[in-house]
Motif scaffolding. Structure first.
Motif, mmCIF file in Angstrom:
data_model
loop_
_atom_site.group_PDB
_atom_site.id
_atom_site.type_symbol
_atom_site.label_atom_id
_atom_site.label_comp_id
_atom_site.label_asym_id
_atom_site.label_seq_id
_atom_site.Cartn_x
_atom_site.Cartn_y
_atom_site.Cartn_z
ATOM 1 N N LEU A 1 39.172 39.284 56.432
ATOM 2 C CA LEU A 1 40.444 39.971 56.237
ATOM 3 C C LEU A 1 41.285 39.277 55.171
ATOM 4 N N ILE A 2 42.183 40.032 54.578
ATOM 5 C CA ILE A 2 43.126 39.491 53.587
ATOM 6 C C ILE A 2 44.491 39.496 54.274
ATOM 7 N N TYR A 3 45.025 38.313 54.514
ATOM 8 C CA TYR A 3 46.124 38.182 55.472
ATOM 9 C C TYR A 3 47.508 38.260 54.837
ATOM 10 N N LYS A 4 48.411 38.852 55.626
ATOM 11 C CA LYS A 4 49.837 38.828 55.344
ATOM 12 C C LYS A 4 50.512 38.334 56.623
ATOM 13 N N GLY A 5 51.599 37.593 56.461
ATOM 14 C CA GLY A 5 52.295 37.113 57.650
ATOM 15 C C GLY A 5 53.169 35.929 57.338
ATOM 16 N N PHE A 6 53.496 35.167 58.367
ATOM 17 C CA PHE A 6 54.331 33.971 58.226
ATOM 18 C C PHE A 6 53.487 32.765 58.599
ATOM 19 N N ASP A 7 53.248 31.871 57.625
ATOM 20 C CA ASP A 7 52.438 30.668 57.824
ATOM 21 C C ASP A 7 51.003 31.030 58.206
ATOM 22 N N ILE A 8 50.301 31.582 57.237
ATOM 23 C CA ILE A 8 48.915 32.002 57.441
ATOM 24 C C ILE A 8 48.033 30.797 57.783
ATOM 25 N N LYS A 9 48.356 29.639 57.248
ATOM 26 C CA LYS A 9 47.554 28.443 57.540
ATOM 27 C C LYS A 9 47.574 28.144 59.039
ATOM 28 N N ALA A 10 48.738 28.253 59.649
ATOM 29 C CA ALA A 10 48.834 27.994 61.083
ATOM 30 C C ALA A 10 48.041 29.027 61.874
ATOM 31 N N PRO B 1 40.871 31.158 54.763
ATOM 32 C CA PRO B 1 41.633 32.417 54.877
ATOM 33 C C PRO B 1 42.143 32.899 53.519
ATOM 34 N N GLN B 2 41.912 34.178 53.238
ATOM 35 C CA GLN B 2 42.445 34.771 52.010
ATOM 36 C C GLN B 2 43.880 35.225 52.274
ATOM 37 N N VAL B 3 44.788 34.874 51.375
ATOM 38 C CA VAL B 3 46.212 35.134 51.593
ATOM 39 C C VAL B 3 46.714 36.136 50.568
ATOM 40 N N ALA B 4 47.195 37.265 51.059
ATOM 41 C CA ALA B 4 47.822 38.248 50.179
ATOM 42 C C ALA B 4 49.320 38.014 50.070
ATOM 43 N N TRP B 5 49.917 37.573 51.188
ATOM 44 C CA TRP B 5 51.376 37.415 51.207
ATOM 45 C C TRP B 5 51.762 36.540 52.393
ATOM 46 N N ASP B 6 52.453 35.443 52.098
ATOM 47 C CA ASP B 6 52.918 34.545 53.146
ATOM 48 C C ASP B 6 54.436 34.471 53.083
ATOM 49 N N GLN B 7 55.096 35.031 54.112
ATOM 50 C CA GLN B 7 56.561 35.089 54.135
ATOM 51 C C GLN B 7 57.179 33.691 54.054
ATOM 52 N N MET B 8 56.577 32.729 54.744
ATOM 53 C CA MET B 8 57.115 31.378 54.748
ATOM 54 C C MET B 8 57.105 30.793 53.341
ATOM 55 N N LEU B 9 55.988 30.930 52.652
ATOM 56 C CA LEU B 9 55.871 30.354 51.316
ATOM 57 C C LEU B 9 56.739 31.094 50.306
ATOM 58 N N ALA B 10 56.863 32.409 50.467
ATOM 59 C CA ALA B 10 57.729 33.173 49.567
ATOM 60 C C ALA B 10 59.176 32.721 49.711
ATOM 61 N N ALA B 11 59.643 32.585 50.961
ATOM 62 C CA ALA B 11 61.016 32.128 51.194
ATOM 63 C C ALA B 11 61.209 30.715 50.673
ATOM 64 N N TYR B 12 60.171 29.887 50.788
ATOM 65 C CA TYR B 12 60.254 28.503 50.330
ATOM 66 C C TYR B 12 60.363 28.432 48.813
ATOM 67 N N VAL B 13 59.640 29.275 48.122
ATOM 68 C CA VAL B 13 59.734 29.295 46.655
ATOM 69 C C VAL B 13 61.113 29.767 46.227
#
Length: 886
Positions: A404-413, A423-435
């Motif tokens: 799967l190609i993941y979206k969410g908050f803190d995909i690593k966790a 894990p393939q990451v399409a969108w990580d809310q945590m990292l986007a907010a951090y940037v």
């Protein structure tokens, strides 16, 4: 490390009862304790987000302690009449909230907590006992703390020592001596806390005191001890918490369960807690459209609008307005109430249905909560969301098969919880907010308030949760685009996720036998230092207690006190270092502290954190934690292994390569000074790096006007201090302090430096002025750091902001380059990468391959960016971290 919170329910109930004014429901049932209890529970769960939790209850019948001593708790007052009818509801409340509830015949809640705390630690959990009761202090140890929610104080080993004057391992003996009037525990009559502290400092245990009774000089104390021996022994049996009850409980039994929403709603209705019904559960989609807001949500929306609209990107991801803000023009309000998610269908699927439903290689929302997880995929005009909380290893295998190609908050966790490979990451809310705004970000909930304009209910349904995340994605993408942050997110932060996940899973091996030997040596040296300190101060006291140490140094020995704190005169390291010149005993205290920290924080803690079968330690890398963009490490923190002292550096020798393997260390050489040369465009620094001259020697040559060959070690030392000091915005005062030279001499050195390296001076002036105009600085690759401190009215805080403006582009660029290096090297060596420690990468390769790998790794790292000076990487090979790094 996952956390287990153990709640002493009785203590919480009585605190709630006396804290809340009398309340009743329409039927006349008293509800004040229930209201306070629920408030405290909700606040606790909101703030700590526990993975595991248990409510531990006392029972009404007598326990084994009453059989030991009929006087036990004989003086307790009867339960207040207004509290008695509320008692049956506390357990109902806990069960409806999905919190495991436990009691046991013949035992107290304390014993349940003691047993569960041992189970938790044995299974690698961080255990927190929610109580302020001093009895629990005996249980405190590494990864087991107390949390007094009423006082908002956490007690670790040092906290127990500071509060009660003895370390946790002596609390049972301490309580056996002083007794406890509330529980009618006798103790030894006539000996109070100070007397008990002195005796235990000298003889360690209650048994040790009685074995050395003839050595006690005070006739009065000896007599009290002799007369109180039987009571002391009895008291020790009473105060000792049982930690091996046959509960038959495993950690998985303590996971938070799904909220029984219907049961909770009915209970809240019966108790007439209408406000809680709104804030905990919200309105169901059928009952109220999305556009309706409760009073609480409206207030949260107003707060969020104030922050987002007035400050633009100048906000705190943790949900509160910054203390240091400047007025800014109003921005358009975020689109919130008109957001359309389409239909959302909730479905509870078994594994077979889930396998059939999940479309492979598809963007999928992965929403991890404390009570389980959800997966959501687009389905025509809306979304289908499935609960996947309890499938275990079979689910993990399925997720790996689906790619799967993941979206969410803190995909690593999420990937760590479900053992997902790469894990393939399409969108990580945590990292986007951090940037968008670099700061510590732990949960998505404050982001919902700031960007969605309304807070999420405390106990959201799957539909409420997915809706909030879809709205948040929309707002974050707009903000990210407005600041030009896509490159940092999509080319640096998100590609790093699978690498960090793999590094965490792989871990690094430690030599437990070597650490045990180091522990013994440290213990011997600490004991020797204790004797010397006691001899020089003229008495026995607990060196680890700041309060006792202050009394000895400033009252007994009349040393000049320094800083004053709320609890008395400070004995922190700065104070003791200034005293050391005239009072050598304080230098020994500092040495004792260093050895104590090494032993407790690393030498003894690391083996407890290592996997019992593989002896590998698995740290957690935090991507959204620091203001500079650097990674941090926790549980354990492997980026903070002390290396400046010989004893500290020994710890790195205990990190060893697995059999048949060897370590490769690749470390950027003086990366921050090279970046300074680049951003400052200083010809002198650039020339030194281009000619591969030792930068500190070159600086000394220029500043002191001598040939390179004539630079003395002292000149180089001073040049090194100024090179690194200026990169952090240090002035003449700071340089004088670090070099221990007069401030006038420091000023002269800095003036000569700026005369020779004028580009650095211009950079420092220009970057601060630009930051004051924009409110932020940027790295070479475009990562922003907002500096609200520049607009503070406090000169000290404003000065800090100016120093940060100088350093942030340098340190942030270094962080970006190291991350890019990890991504570049990871394409070939990702499976071998174990650690990232500041500017150093550690790899574990087949024995005999290290020398060959060094060249390839260094080449990749040196070519990740083209600066105006060359990047240089030092490499090494060895059987342990120390030898590979040196």
């Amino acid at each position: 490390m996952k956390k287990l919170y153990l709640v002493d329910v009785s203590g919480m109930i009585f605190r709630a009862f006396y804290a809340i004014r009398p309340l009743t429901n329409p039927q006349g049932l008293p509800t004040n304790a229930l209201y306070g209890f629920l408030s405290m529970t909700v606040k606790l769960m909101r703030e700590v987000r526990p993975d595991y939790m248990a409510f531990c209850f006392d029972r009404s019948e007598d326990t084994f302690r009453k059989e030991i001593d009929p006087r036990y708790k004989a003086h307790r007052k009867e339960m207040p009449e207004e509290l008695r009818p509320q008692m049956p509801y506390f357990r109902k409340m806990g069960e409806a909230l999905g919190i495991p509830c436990l009691d046991a015949a013949g035992f107290e809640a304390d014993d349940i907590i003691g047993t569960l705390s041992k189970i938790g630690r044995d299974h690698g959990l961080e255990v927190v006992i929610v109580s302020g009761d001093k009895d629990f202090a005996q249980l405190v140890k590494p990864h087991l703390t107390m949390y007094d929610t009423m006082k908002d104080v956490r007690y670790d080993d040092a906290g127990v020592l500071e509060k009660w004057g003895v370390p946790p391992r002596q609390m049972i003996d301490f309580l056996s001596i002083v007794g406890d009037s509330s529980d009618n525990i006798p103790g030894i009559k006539g000996i109070g806390p100070k007397g008990a502290q002195a005796l235990l400092s000298e003889y360690d245990t209650l048994e040790g005191i009685y074995e050395n009774l003839d050595k006690i000089k005070s006739a009065s104390t000896k007599k009290k001890l002799e007369e109180g021996r039987d009571e002391a022994v009895l008291s020790k049996r009473l105060v000792t918490i049982v930690c091996d009850m046959p509960l038959g409980v495993q950690p998985e039994d303590l996971r938070l369960k799904q909220v029984l929403r219907d049961d909770l709603a009915a209970l809240l209705t019966e108790l007439d807690f209408k406000g809680f019904a709104k804030t905990l559960l919200g309105e169901t989609p059928a009952a109220a459209p999305v556009s309706e807001q409760s009073t609480v949500a409206a207030e949260a929306s107003a707060v969020a609008k104030t922050v987002v609209d007035s400050l633009g990107p100048d906000h705190s991801p943790n949900g509160g307005m910054s203390r240091f803000v400047r007025p800014a023009p109003a921005q358009p309000a975020p689109e919130r109430m008109t957001f359309n998610t389409g239909t959302i269908r909730e479905d509870r699927m078994d594994l077979a249905a889930l396998a059939k439903w999940l479309k492979p290689e598809t963007e999928t929302w992965a929403l991890q909560t404390e009570r389980g997880a959800y997966l959501a995929q687009s389905s025509g005009d809306g979304w289908t969301i499935a609960e996947v909380a309890s499938h275990g290893p079979e689910l993990n295998a399925l997720l790996n098969e689906k790619h799967l190609i993941y979206k969410g908050f803190d995909i690593k966790a999420f990937s760590k919880n479900h053992l997902i490979d790469s894990p393939q990451v399409a969108w990580d809310q945590m990292l986007a907010a951090y940037v968008i705004r670099a700061d510590k970000i732990e949960t998505p909930h404050p982001l919902f308030t700031l960007y969605n304009g309304e807070s999420l209910v405390e106990l959201p349904s799957a539909t409420q949760l997915l809706t909030a995340h879809l709205r948040l994605e929309s707002q974050l993408r707009k903000k990210l685009q407005s600041i030009g942050g896509e490159k940092v997110l999509f080319e640096i932060e998100q590609p790093l996720v699978p690498l960090l996940a793999a590094m965490e899973r792989k871990g690094i091996m430690i030599d437990k036998a070597m650490l045990a030997k180091q522990s013994e040596g440290l213990a011997r040296d600490m004991a020797a230092l204790e004797k010397e300190i006691h001899a020089e101060t003229g008495g026995v006291f607990n060196i680890g207690s700041p309060k006792q140490l202050a009394q000895v140094l400033f009252e007994k020995m009349k040393m000049p006190p320094g800083k004053k704190t709320k609890t008395g005169y400070s004995t922190d390291n700065d104070v003791l270092e200034k005293l050391a010149k005239d009072y050598p005993v304080t230098a020994k205290v500092l040495q004792w502290r260093e050895l104590t920290k090494l032993r407790s924080t690393y030498v003894e803690a690391l083996p407890q954190l290592a996997d019992k079968e593989t002896s590998r330690v698995h740290t957690t890398f935090n991507q959204a934690w620091t203001a500079t963009g650097r990674l941090s490490s926790m549980n354990p923190n492997l980026q903070n292994i002390p290396i400046r002292t010989e004893r500290g550096n020994e710890i790195r020798k205990a990190f060893v390569a697995a059999p048949g393997k060897e370590f490769v260390s690749a470390d950027y050489s003086q990366i921050e000074l090279r970046i300074l040369a680049h951003v400052a465009n200083d010809e002198g620094l650039q020339r030194a790096f281009a000619n591969d001259v030792d930068i500190h020697t070159a600086t000394a040559s220029e500043v002191f006007g001598v040939k390179l060959a004539d630079v003395t070690p002292d000149m180089r030392r001073k040049a090194k201090a100024i090179n690194f000091g200026l990169a952090y915005g240090q002035g003449a005062f700071g340089l004088a302090e670090s070099l221990r030279i007069p401030r006038g001499e420091a000023t002269e050195i800095i003036n000569r430096y700026f005369a020779k390296f004028s580009g650095v001076k211009s950079y420092m002036t220009d970057v601060v002025e630009e930051a004051k105009k924009k409110g932020y600085v940027e790295t070479v690759l475009g990562r922003r750091r907002y500096l609200d401190e520049l607009f503070s009215k406090s000169p000290m805080i404003k000065k800090f902001g100016e120093r940060a403006a100088i350093n942030a582009p340098i340190q942030g660029t270094a962080s970006d380059l190291v991350k890019l290096a990890m991504i570049a090297v990871g394409k070939k060596h990702g499976h071998e990468m174990l650690l990232q420690v500041h500017d150093e990468l550690i790899f574990e390769v087949d024995k005999g391959r290290g020398s060959k790998e060094c060249g390839e790794i260094a080449s990749e790292m040196e070519s990740v960016a083209q600066l105006k000076v060359p990047l240089k990487v030092n490499t090494g090979v060895g059987p342990n971290w120390d030898e590979a790094h040196s």
